[in-house]
Motif scaffolding. Structure first.
Motif, short mmCIF file in Angstrom:
data_model
loop_
_atom_site.label_atom_id
_atom_site.label_comp_id
_atom_site.label_asym_id
_atom_site.label_seq_id
_atom_site.Cartn_x
_atom_site.Cartn_y
_atom_site.Cartn_z
N GLY A 192 30.23 -3.26 9.27
CA GLY A 192 31.37 -4.16 9.26
C GLY A 192 31.13 -5.31 10.22
O GLY A 192 30.28 -5.23 11.11
N ARG A 193 31.85 -6.40 10.04
CA ARG A 193 31.68 -7.57 10.90
C ARG A 193 32.49 -7.38 12.17
O ARG A 193 33.73 -7.34 12.15
N THR A 194 31.79 -7.24 13.30
CA THR A 194 32.44 -7.11 14.61
C THR A 194 31.94 -8.24 15.50
O THR A 194 30.75 -8.52 15.55
N ARG A 195 32.88 -8.87 16.26
CA ARG A 195 32.53 -10.09 16.99
C ARG A 195 32.63 -9.94 18.50
O ARG A 195 31.72 -10.27 19.22
N ARG A 196 33.75 -9.51 18.99
CA ARG A 196 33.99 -9.50 20.45
C ARG A 196 34.33 -8.09 20.90
O ARG A 196 35.51 -7.74 20.96
N PRO A 197 33.36 -7.27 21.26
CA PRO A 197 31.93 -7.61 21.24
C PRO A 197 31.26 -7.15 19.94
O PRO A 197 31.84 -6.36 19.18
N PRO A 198 30.02 -7.61 19.66
CA PRO A 198 29.27 -7.06 18.53
C PRO A 198 28.90 -5.61 18.81
O PRO A 198 28.47 -5.27 19.91
N LEU A 199 29.05 -4.75 17.80
CA LEU A 199 28.87 -3.32 18.01
C LEU A 199 27.62 -2.77 17.33
O LEU A 199 27.43 -1.55 17.31
N ASP A 200 26.80 -3.62 16.77
CA ASP A 200 25.51 -3.17 16.23
C ASP A 200 24.52 -4.33 16.31
O ASP A 200 24.89 -5.46 16.65
N ARG A 201 23.27 -4.07 15.99
CA ARG A 201 22.22 -5.07 16.18
C ARG A 201 22.38 -6.26 15.24
O ARG A 201 22.12 -7.41 15.63
N VAL A 202 22.77 -6.01 14.01
CA VAL A 202 22.94 -7.12 13.07
C VAL A 202 24.08 -8.02 13.52
O VAL A 202 23.97 -9.25 13.49
N ASN A 203 25.19 -7.43 13.96
CA ASN A 203 26.30 -8.23 14.45
C ASN A 203 25.91 -9.02 15.69
O ASN A 203 26.37 -10.15 15.88
N ALA A 204 25.08 -8.45 16.54
CA ALA A 204 24.61 -9.17 17.72
C ALA A 204 23.82 -10.41 17.31
O ALA A 204 23.98 -11.49 17.90
N LEU A 205 22.97 -10.27 16.30
CA LEU A 205 22.20 -11.42 15.80
C LEU A 205 23.12 -12.45 15.16
O LEU A 205 22.99 -13.66 15.40
N LEU A 206 24.05 -12.00 14.33
CA LEU A 206 24.98 -12.92 13.67
C LEU A 206 25.77 -13.73 14.70
O LEU A 206 25.87 -14.95 14.60
N SER A 207 26.33 -13.05 15.68
CA SER A 207 27.15 -13.73 16.68
C SER A 207 26.33 -14.75 17.47
O SER A 207 26.80 -15.86 17.75
N PHE A 208 25.12 -14.38 17.82
CA PHE A 208 24.28 -15.27 18.63
C PHE A 208 23.90 -16.53 17.86
O PHE A 208 24.05 -17.65 18.36
N VAL A 209 23.44 -16.36 16.62
CA VAL A 209 23.00 -17.52 15.83
C VAL A 209 24.20 -18.37 15.42
O VAL A 209 24.13 -19.60 15.38
N TYR A 210 25.34 -17.73 15.13
CA TYR A 210 26.54 -18.50 14.80
C TYR A 210 26.97 -19.37 15.97
O TYR A 210 27.49 -20.47 15.79
N THR A 211 26.77 -18.88 17.20
CA THR A 211 27.10 -19.69 18.38
C THR A 211 26.22 -20.93 18.44
O THR A 211 26.70 -22.04 18.74
N LEU A 212 24.94 -20.77 18.14
CA LEU A 212 24.04 -21.92 18.13
C LEU A 212 24.45 -22.93 17.06
O LEU A 212 24.46 -24.14 17.30
N LEU A 213 24.81 -22.42 15.89
CA LEU A 213 25.20 -23.30 14.79
C LEU A 213 26.52 -24.01 15.11
O LEU A 213 26.69 -25.18 14.79
N ARG A 214 27.46 -23.29 15.74
CA ARG A 214 28.73 -23.91 16.09
C ARG A 214 28.52 -25.09 17.04
O ARG A 214 29.17 -26.13 16.91
N HIS A 215 27.63 -24.91 18.00
CA HIS A 215 27.32 -26.01 18.92
C HIS A 215 26.77 -27.21 18.16
O HIS A 215 27.18 -28.36 18.40
N ASP A 216 25.87 -26.99 17.21
CA ASP A 216 25.30 -28.09 16.45
C ASP A 216 26.38 -28.79 15.61
O ASP A 216 26.38 -30.02 15.50
N CYS A 217 27.29 -28.01 15.03
CA CYS A 217 28.36 -28.60 14.21
C CYS A 217 29.32 -29.42 15.07
O CYS A 217 29.74 -30.51 14.68
N ALA A 218 29.69 -28.89 16.23
CA ALA A 218 30.59 -29.62 17.12
C ALA A 218 29.95 -30.93 17.56
O ALA A 218 30.60 -31.99 17.59
N GLY A 219 28.67 -30.88 17.90
CA GLY A 219 27.96 -32.08 18.31
C GLY A 219 27.87 -33.10 17.19
O GLY A 219 28.01 -34.31 17.42
N ALA A 220 27.65 -32.63 15.96
CA ALA A 220 27.56 -33.54 14.81
C ALA A 220 28.90 -34.22 14.56
O ALA A 220 28.96 -35.43 14.29
N LEU A 221 30.00 -33.49 14.67
CA LEU A 221 31.33 -34.05 14.45
C LEU A 221 31.65 -35.09 15.52
O LEU A 221 32.18 -36.17 15.21
#
Length: 343
Positions: A192-221
């Motif tokens: 399942g999708r868990t965020r705060r905090p991530p409770l498995d390895r895949v969720n940890a990867l998803l949360s980390f990369v999504y944070t990087l992408l969010r920064h790029d999107c905010a900067g682009a806007l």
């Protein structure tokens, strides 16, 4: 000619960054680690305990270069930037569109349509690549859910219905995520999708990369003069970059999810690259974060076909192109916001 200004990611604990004429110099334990011209950088992202000189902060603010502070796990803490710039009329149009239910609905629906279509493309690609009959069945079923959601979106008139269908597609997508993992599923299982905090390895990867992408999107806007806080799909809340989250939706499957699947399936990230905290939280090790960041930067250099531009562009430019397309729509230059659709 395409110019892509790089982002400097700093992960070395207790590193010291300071200004040296027109360059940025990074030291640790009084030893120079790297020095590069500031002109090559559009932003600086610091993970954990990083020291910044006042002169460097002032220079970045003057140049319009942002500094982002994240904790060691990649969670956003603060953003340092200079005086707000950009077209005041564009921001006025952005706020007016947010108050106009018809326009806000149209933008939100197109964003969700782009996300659902791109998720379906990721599912169908995995379907073509796997030889496991059970996985093919799961992936095909999830792709059908996404196709049905796309059909329903055409007939909706309420934002609540759009959000509900997006949730249906997301549940089907993440429910089939394990079927896209080919290596060591006993370790890389998405519970399942868990965020705060991530409770498995895949969720940890998803949360980390999504944070990087969010920064790029905010900067682009911000780069085109839009306010990252005022969006159309995500509900407005204090401190929430709603428009950056909106822009992320259509890009997550292509920029982030496919990267994560590649890291797992190519064994670039393995079982021992994670730390389990008290309470069950799972986080990447410092070494693994560097691997992911490098892969993310490399991914941004790959080119994809952009249907609106009718040419290939680097993935790293997608947030900037989509931010400009949204700005054109808000100004009234084009009738609709056109999301990025992956082939």
């Amino acid at each position: 000619m395409k110019e892509i200004l790089n982002t400097l990611y700093v992960t070395t604990e207790r590193a010291y960054l300071h200004l040296d004429h027109d360059t940025i110099r990074m030291e640790a334990k009084e030893t120079k680690l790297v020095q590069m011209p500031l002109i090559h950088l559009s932003s600086i992202v610091c993970f954990g305990n990083i020291l910044l000189s006042p002169a460097l902060i002032h220079r970045c603010a003057e140049d319009g270069r942002t500094i982002v502070l994240l904790d060691t796990h990649g969670h956003f803490k603060a953003r340092i930037e200079g005086p707000t710039s950009g077209n005041v009329l564009l921001r006025q149009a952005q706020y007016v569109a947010n108050s106009d239910q018809t326009r806000a609905f149209s933008i939100a629906r197109n964003i969700v349509a782009g996300k659902v279509q791109n998720c379906r493309q990721v599912l169908m690609r995995a379907y073509r690549e796997t030889e496991n009959d059970k996985d093919r069945h799961v992936l095909a079923a999830a792709a059908i859910v996404h196709a049905n959601v796309l059909k329903r979106l055409e007939h909706y008139t309420l934002i609540e219905a759009v959000r509900g269908s997006e949730g249906d597609a997301a549940r089907a997508y993440f429910g089939a995520f394990d079927s896209m993992v080919r290596e060591d599923r006993t370790v890389f299982t998405l519970n399942g999708r868990t965020r705060r905090p991530p409770l498995d390895r895949v969720n940890a990867l998803l949360s980390f990369v999504y944070t990087l992408l969010r920064h790029d999107c905010a900067g682009a806007l911000q780069g085109v003069g839009l306010d990252p806080q005022v969006g159309y799909l995500h509900v407005l809340r204090p401190g929430r970059p709603a428009l950056a989250l909106d822009l992320m939706e259509e890009l997550r499957p292509i920029v982030a999810d496919r990267l994560i699947l590649s890291l797992i399936n190519r064994c670039q990230i393995q079982r021992d690259d994670f730390i389990e905290r008290e309470g069950g939280a799972i986080h990447l090790t410092e070494k693994a974060r560097k691997v992911v960041i490098q892969a993310y930067q490399n991914r941004k250099q790959n080119e994809v076909q952009h249907r609106v531009l009718s040419k290939k562009i680097p993935i790293g430019l997608l947030p900037h192109v989509q931010a400009r397309l949204l700005a054109r729509h808000l100004r009234g230059d084009v009738p609709d916001y056109l999301p990025f659709l992956y082939r």
